[in-house]
Design a protein around this motif. Structure first.
Motif, PDB file in Angstrom:
ATOM      1  N   VAL A  69      20.698  -5.159  -8.840  1.00  0.00           N
ATOM      2  CA  VAL A  69      20.619  -3.696  -8.816  1.00  0.00           C
ATOM      3  C   VAL A  69      20.517  -3.208  -7.373  1.00  0.00           C
ATOM      4  O   VAL A  69      21.265  -2.323  -6.930  1.00  0.00           O
ATOM      5  CB  VAL A  69      19.405  -3.190  -9.629  1.00  0.00           C
ATOM      6  N   MET A  70      19.598  -3.793  -6.616  1.00  0.00           N
ATOM      7  CA  MET A  70      19.391  -3.351  -5.237  1.00  0.00           C
ATOM      8  C   MET A  70      20.587  -3.673  -4.348  1.00  0.00           C
ATOM      9  O   MET A  70      20.906  -2.907  -3.429  1.00  0.00           O
ATOM     10  CB  MET A  70      18.114  -3.985  -4.678  1.00  0.00           C
ATOM     11  N   TYR A  85      21.786   7.140  -9.898  1.00  0.00           N
ATOM     12  CA  TYR A  85      22.017   5.959 -10.728  1.00  0.00           C
ATOM     13  C   TYR A  85      21.707   6.315 -12.176  1.00  0.00           C
ATOM     14  O   TYR A  85      20.593   6.758 -12.490  1.00  0.00           O
ATOM     15  CB  TYR A  85      21.135   4.802 -10.253  1.00  0.00           C
ATOM     16  N   ILE A  86      22.688   6.131 -13.072  1.00  0.00           N
ATOM     17  CA  ILE A  86      22.560   6.542 -14.476  1.00  0.00           C
ATOM     18  C   ILE A  86      22.640   5.306 -15.372  1.00  0.00           C
ATOM     19  O   ILE A  86      23.725   4.886 -15.784  1.00  0.00           O
ATOM     20  CB  ILE A  86      23.670   7.548 -14.851  1.00  0.00           C
ATOM     21  N   ILE A 100      13.703   2.535 -12.029  1.00  0.00           N
ATOM     22  CA  ILE A 100      12.835   3.591 -11.485  1.00  0.00           C
ATOM     23  C   ILE A 100      11.808   2.981 -10.524  1.00  0.00           C
ATOM     24  O   ILE A 100      11.559   3.515  -9.432  1.00  0.00           O
ATOM     25  CB  ILE A 100      12.145   4.363 -12.623  1.00  0.00           C
ATOM     26  N   LEU A 101      11.232   1.855 -10.896  1.00  0.00           N
ATOM     27  CA  LEU A 101      10.264   1.184 -10.021  1.00  0.00           C
ATOM     28  C   LEU A 101      10.932   0.719  -8.726  1.00  0.00           C
ATOM     29  O   LEU A 101      10.374   0.880  -7.631  1.00  0.00           O
ATOM     30  CB  LEU A 101       9.642  -0.018 -10.746  1.00  0.00           C
ATOM     31  N   LEU A 102      12.126   0.154  -8.832  1.00  0.00           N
ATOM     32  CA  LEU A 102      12.842  -0.326  -7.645  1.00  0.00           C
ATOM     33  C   LEU A 102      13.188   0.827  -6.707  1.00  0.00           C
ATOM     34  O   LEU A 102      13.165   0.670  -5.480  1.00  0.00           O
ATOM     35  CB  LEU A 102      14.128  -1.054  -8.058  1.00  0.00           C
ATOM     36  N   GLY A 108      13.398   8.146  -1.708  1.00  0.00           N
ATOM     37  CA  GLY A 108      14.100   9.290  -2.306  1.00  0.00           C
ATOM     38  C   GLY A 108      15.603   9.244  -2.221  1.00  0.00           C
ATOM     39  O   GLY A 108      16.286  10.140  -2.736  1.00  0.00           O
ATOM     40  N   LYS A 109      16.137   8.219  -1.572  1.00  0.00           N
ATOM     41  CA  LYS A 109      17.601   8.135  -1.440  1.00  0.00           C
ATOM     42  C   LYS A 109      18.282   7.711  -2.741  1.00  0.00           C
ATOM     43  O   LYS A 109      19.483   7.934  -2.917  1.00  0.00           O
ATOM     44  CB  LYS A 109      17.977   7.146  -0.324  1.00  0.00           C
ATOM     45  N   VAL A 110      17.513   7.075  -3.639  1.00  0.00           N
ATOM     46  CA  VAL A 110      18.052   6.664  -4.936  1.00  0.00           C
ATOM     47  C   VAL A 110      17.322   7.428  -6.032  1.00  0.00           C
ATOM     48  O   VAL A 110      16.107   7.307  -6.176  1.00  0.00           O
ATOM     49  CB  VAL A 110      17.904   5.145  -5.165  1.00  0.00           C
ATOM     50  N   GLN A 111      18.068   8.208  -6.794  1.00  0.00           N
ATOM     51  CA  GLN A 111      17.508   8.973  -7.902  1.00  0.00           C
ATOM     52  C   GLN A 111      17.994   8.342  -9.211  1.00  0.00           C
ATOM     53  O   GLN A 111      19.199   8.330  -9.487  1.00  0.00           O
ATOM     54  CB  GLN A 111      17.960  10.438  -7.826  1.00  0.00           C
ATOM     55  N   VAL A 112      17.059   7.794  -9.990  1.00  0.00           N
ATOM     56  CA  VAL A 112      17.398   7.145 -11.259  1.00  0.00           C
ATOM     57  C   VAL A 112      17.261   8.162 -12.388  1.00  0.00           C
ATOM     58  O   VAL A 112      16.205   8.760 -12.569  1.00  0.00           O
ATOM     59  CB  VAL A 112      16.485   5.926 -11.526  1.00  0.00           C
TER      60      VAL A 112
END
Length: 285
Positions: A69-70, A85-86, A100-102, A108-112
């Protein structure tokens, strides 16, 4: 204005080839078949999946490894400022909570997005996110819009055999045996988090009528005076799906009907031969 990438997982039904065309990234979901790991759309095709399923192989879904994922996120952050990310519904897999934890390590650059969708309705969320990004929305704004409107969708599914629902523990062996003898067809629904029972009827004809009636009720009540996308989803043959699509078009001639295979994560529970009807409210800003 931030440059926003839209990413999803293969539970959306978006293939790697289609992802390139619409400009999104797709994380392939892992499956274990007879204890061997495969990745949907990369080392596991739909044809191979159904061949293995029909052959009695032991098939299990799994959530993606955090490192994978990362790695996908890191790759896109080399070119983009932010990511939306959806993943699939948190009610059907723990992979959403893991993501969400990752994301907490990405400032804040990745919004799940946890908007409780899967398969064709998840795919529509991805398309909506792409359009919102083009309009200049930030990743956080897109996440807020998609989560606020997430439950404005419906999927109704019926299956050809009770074998796989029994195998997945969703019905008891006794109920499966009785249902098979009586030609009972369960109609399942996804409205929000989980795959739930909706009705139990006898035969394909009644199952399809039940799904069409349920969709009409949703149009009249849940989505009254609102525009929707109408979709066919399936694990049956393309020919059977086309006939089902024509039945839907006859019932709802005012709609253009899209047709897509159901995600393999759902097919694990339904088996081959399943048919579904789905709708998603058109996103209005």
């Amino acid at each position: 204005m931030s440059k926003v990438a839209v990413l999803t997982d293969s539970n959306s039904g978006i293939t790697q080839e289609e992802a390139e065309k619409i400009g999104v990234g797709v994380l392939p979901m892992p499956f274990f078949i007879d204890e061997e790991e495969f990745f949907e759309g990369v080392t596991l095709s739909r044809d191979t999946f159904y061949e293995k399923q029909k052959g009695g192989s032991d098939i299990k879904t799994s959530q993606p490894a955090p490192g994978n994922v990362m790695a996908l996120w890191d790759k896109y952050l080399e070119e983009y400022d932010e990511i939306v990310y959806i993943p699939m519904s948190s009610g059907l897999s723990s992979s959403c909570e893991t993501a969400i934890l990752l994301s907490e390590d990405y400032d804040g650059k990745v919004q799940v997005v946890n908007n409780q969708r899967i398969s064709v309705t998840q795919k529509q969320s991805v398309k909506d996110a792409v359009e919102l990004a083009k309009k200049g929305k930030s990743a956080a704004q897109i996440k807020e819009i998609l989560e606020r409107t997430g439950k404005e969708s419906s999927i109704y599914i019926t299956v050809d055999t009770l074998k796989y629902l029994k195998k997945g523990g969703r019905i008891t062996p006794a109920a499966a045996a009785v249902g098979t003898v009586l030609n009972l067809k369960p109609v399942l629904q996804i409205q929000g988090e989980k795959l739930d029972a909706y009705a139990k009827v006898r035969g394909w004809k009644q199952a399809k009528k039940t799904m069409l009636d349920a969709m009409e009720r949703d149009m009249l009540h849940r989505f009254h005076n609102q525009r929707i996308y109408l979709q066919v989803a399936y694990t049956c043959t393309n020919e059977e799906a086309q006939l089902w699509k024509e039945e839907i078009e006859d019932r709802f001639p005012q709609y253009d009907v899209d047709m897509d295979p159901l995600a393999l994560s759902i097919a694990c529970h339904t088996g081959p031969g399943a048919m579904a009807i789905a709708c998603t409210r058109v996103l209005e800003e």
